[in-house]
Design an enzyme around this catalytic site. Structure first.
Site, mmCIF file in Angstrom:
data_model
loop_
_atom_site.group_PDB
_atom_site.id
_atom_site.type_symbol
_atom_site.label_atom_id
_atom_site.label_comp_id
_atom_site.label_asym_id
_atom_site.label_seq_id
_atom_site.Cartn_x
_atom_site.Cartn_y
_atom_site.Cartn_z
ATOM 1 N N ASP A 1 -3.166 -15.076 -3.763
ATOM 2 C CA ASP A 1 -2.008 -14.639 -2.996
ATOM 3 C C ASP A 1 -0.940 -14.179 -3.994
ATOM 4 O O ASP A 1 -0.626 -14.908 -4.937
ATOM 5 C CB ASP A 1 -1.477 -15.800 -2.132
ATOM 6 N N HIS B 129 -7.015 -14.417 7.835
ATOM 7 C CA HIS B 129 -7.129 -15.027 6.500
ATOM 8 C C HIS B 129 -6.821 -16.503 6.546
ATOM 9 O O HIS B 129 -5.968 -16.947 7.315
ATOM 10 C CB HIS B 129 -6.215 -14.333 5.479
ATOM 11 N N HIS C 143 -5.391 -19.556 4.280
ATOM 12 C CA HIS C 143 -4.648 -19.905 3.061
ATOM 13 C C HIS C 143 -5.220 -21.195 2.480
ATOM 14 O O HIS C 143 -5.486 -22.142 3.220
ATOM 15 C CB HIS C 143 -3.177 -20.194 3.388
ATOM 16 N N GLN D 84 2.225 -14.960 11.295
ATOM 17 C CA GLN D 84 1.255 -14.082 10.615
ATOM 18 C C GLN D 84 1.930 -12.773 10.225
ATOM 19 O O GLN D 84 2.618 -12.163 11.047
ATOM 20 C CB GLN D 84 0.056 -13.809 11.536
HETATM 21 P P1 AMP Z 1 0.299 -14.522 6.662
HETATM 22 O O1 AMP Z 1 1.782 -14.462 6.793
HETATM 23 O O2 AMP Z 1 -0.314 -15.823 7.093
HETATM 24 O O3 AMP Z 1 -0.272 -13.322 7.348
HETATM 25 O O4 AMP Z 1 -0.018 -14.444 5.130
HETATM 26 C C1 AMP Z 1 -0.162 -13.266 4.419
HETATM 27 C C2 AMP Z 1 -0.211 -13.669 2.986
HETATM 28 O O5 AMP Z 1 -0.668 -12.557 2.257
HETATM 29 C C3 AMP Z 1 1.123 -14.087 2.392
HETATM 30 O O6 AMP Z 1 1.009 -15.376 1.818
HETATM 31 C C4 AMP Z 1 1.416 -13.013 1.358
HETATM 32 O O7 AMP Z 1 2.049 -13.525 0.221
HETATM 33 C C5 AMP Z 1 0.035 -12.503 1.044
HETATM 34 N N1 AMP Z 1 -0.070 -11.127 0.597
HETATM 35 C C6 AMP Z 1 0.576 -10.041 1.084
HETATM 36 N N2 AMP Z 1 0.150 -8.919 0.447
HETATM 37 C C7 AMP Z 1 -0.781 -9.323 -0.443
HETATM 38 C C8 AMP Z 1 -1.600 -8.634 -1.399
HETATM 39 N N3 AMP Z 1 -1.530 -7.305 -1.568
HETATM 40 N N4 AMP Z 1 -2.452 -9.371 -2.159
HETATM 41 C C9 AMP Z 1 -2.525 -10.713 -2.004
HETATM 42 N N5 AMP Z 1 -1.787 -11.410 -1.124
HETATM 43 C C10 AMP Z 1 -0.929 -10.725 -0.351
#
Ligand code: AMP
Length: 143
Positions: A38, A107, A109, A101
């Site tokens: 992440d 995804h 975590h 989200q």
């Molecule tokens: P969510 O809010 O549960 O949808 O989590 C999305 C997660 O993706 C967050 O923890 C972000 O920090 C992470 N994220 C967003 N863009 C990227 C990326 N390009 N590569 C890796 N993680 C990302």
């Protein structure tokens, strides 16, 4: 806004990662899943497991992909806790904007936890790539 009945958006950032159109720091990959760091971690070692199947939320995920995500999460979480010497970890996944989200591709975590250490804010502060790569190297050593 991500809603529970949204159609899958092929332009979402994780779809781009799966197509190879966006870089990522890969930890593990198989035919059904991908695990990567992440980039705005809430803890050192915070990473994500995604299915290759296009699915927005848990409700869209096939049982086969759900099982594959759990199998990969188990492998990766075991490596993460060793790599960052964590006495505990959380697994979390959010379904729709109402639940927080932000990326509309399912995804999971994986969040290492240490006693007395609070999580950073969700998706708030990008981490230095060199730091992420260093942690990823440590995690890969246990995979
Ligand atoms: P969510 O809010 O549960 O949808 O989590 C999305 C997660 O993706 C967050 O923890 C972000 O920090 C992470 N994220 C967003 N863009 C990227 C990326 N390009 N590569 C890796 N993680 C990302």
């Amino acid at each position: 806004m991500i809603k529970l009945d949204d159609a899958y958006d092929e332009q979402n950032i994780f779809a781009k990662i799966l197509r190879g159109d966006m870089p990522n720091i890969t930890l593990y990959e198989d035919d059904k899943t991908l695990a990567f760091m992440d980039i705005m971690p809430q803890a050192v070692g915070h990473c994500l497991v995604i299915p290759k199947e296009p699915a927005v939320t848990f409700l869209d995920l096939s049982e086969d992909s759900a099982a594959a995500v759990m199998a990969t999460a188990k492998k990766v979480a075991a490596a993460v806790v060793k790599a960052v010497d964590a006495p505990g970890f959380m697994m979390a996944q959010l379904n729709s904007s109402a639940a927080g989200q932000t990326v509309p591709h399912y995804h999971m975590h994986i969040l290492p936890r240490h006693d007395g250490l609070d999580l950073e804010f969700h998706a708030r502060k990008p981490e230095d790539m060199a730091v992420l790569n260093e942690t990823a190297d440590k995690i890969r050593a246990y995979l």
